[in-house]
Design a protein around this motif. Structure first.
Motif, PDB file in Angstrom:
ATOM      1  N   ARG A 140       0.774   4.057  -2.925  1.00 59.87           N
ATOM      2  CA  ARG A 140       0.503   5.473  -2.664  1.00 59.87           C
ATOM      3  C   ARG A 140       1.528   6.358  -3.365  1.00 59.87           C
ATOM      4  O   ARG A 140       1.179   7.361  -3.985  1.00 59.87           O
ATOM      5  CB  ARG A 140       0.540   5.766  -1.164  1.00 59.87           C
ATOM      6  N   ALA A 174      -5.440   3.579   1.237  1.00 59.20           N
ATOM      7  CA  ALA A 174      -5.424   5.010   1.555  1.00 59.20           C
ATOM      8  C   ALA A 174      -5.199   5.308   3.029  1.00 59.20           C
ATOM      9  O   ALA A 174      -4.765   6.404   3.382  1.00 59.20           O
ATOM     10  CB  ALA A 174      -6.732   5.647   1.084  1.00 59.20           C
ATOM     11  N   ASN A 209       0.821  -1.213   0.000  1.00 59.79           N
ATOM     12  CA  ASN A 209       0.000   0.000   0.000  1.00 59.79           C
ATOM     13  C   ASN A 209       0.854   1.261   0.000  1.00 59.79           C
ATOM     14  O   ASN A 209       0.503   2.243  -0.662  1.00 59.79           O
ATOM     15  CB  ASN A 209      -0.995   0.002   1.167  1.00 59.79           C
ATOM     16  N   TYR A 265      -7.053  11.339  -0.547  1.00 61.75           N
ATOM     17  CA  TYR A 265      -6.778  10.678  -1.825  1.00 61.75           C
ATOM     18  C   TYR A 265      -7.996  10.764  -2.746  1.00 61.75           C
ATOM     19  O   TYR A 265      -7.866  11.037  -3.940  1.00 61.75           O
ATOM     20  CB  TYR A 265      -6.369   9.221  -1.635  1.00 61.75           C
TER      21      TYR A 265
END
Length: 126
Positions: free
Chosen positions: A33, A65, A29, A72
């Motif tokens: 990002r 997120a 993740n 986001y």
């Protein structure tokens, strides 16, 4: 929430594995990002070939997120509006995936990243 969950393509998974090895960043993740943000900072609209969802890497929006989910989503929505694409749910999902795909491709390109410091440096050169 733009989407509940998404699956990465097999090429994205393989590229993220290489990026993890180069940077030492172990969380999918976090790398996703960075990839999304890099792509959103590019002035062009990402290509229109939708990435497949054919790997075993699946991620929830909240995992992707984290505590910044609303930020986001707002950034993606604004970018779609700025690009004249609208902000209907299908457009938001599609362009989230296209930006993510483009960012992962960029970071996996030969010689873009050799270490974690290159990842940081990619944000300072804009």
């Amino acid at each position: 929430m733009i989407l509940k969950h998404f699956k990465l393509s097999q090429p994205e998974k393989e590229r993220l594995i290489r990026i993890k090895a180069k940077t030492g960043v172990q969380n999918w993740n976090i790398l996703c990002r960075w990839a999304l943000c890099w792509s959103l900072s590019e002035p062009t609209i990402p290509g229109s070939i939708d990435p497949q969802s054919d790997s075993n890497v699946e991620m929830d929006w909240t995992t992707f997120a984290g505590e910044y989910a609303e930020i986001y989503e707002a950034i993606i929505r604004q970018r779609c509006l700025n690009d004249g694409l609208g902000d209907d749910p299908e457009t938001l999902v599609r362009y989230f995936r296209l930006h993510l795909y483009r960012g992962i491709n960029h970071y996996s390109t030969r010689d873009v990243l050799k270490s974690c410091s290159d990842l940081l440096g990619s944000t300072l050169t804009k």
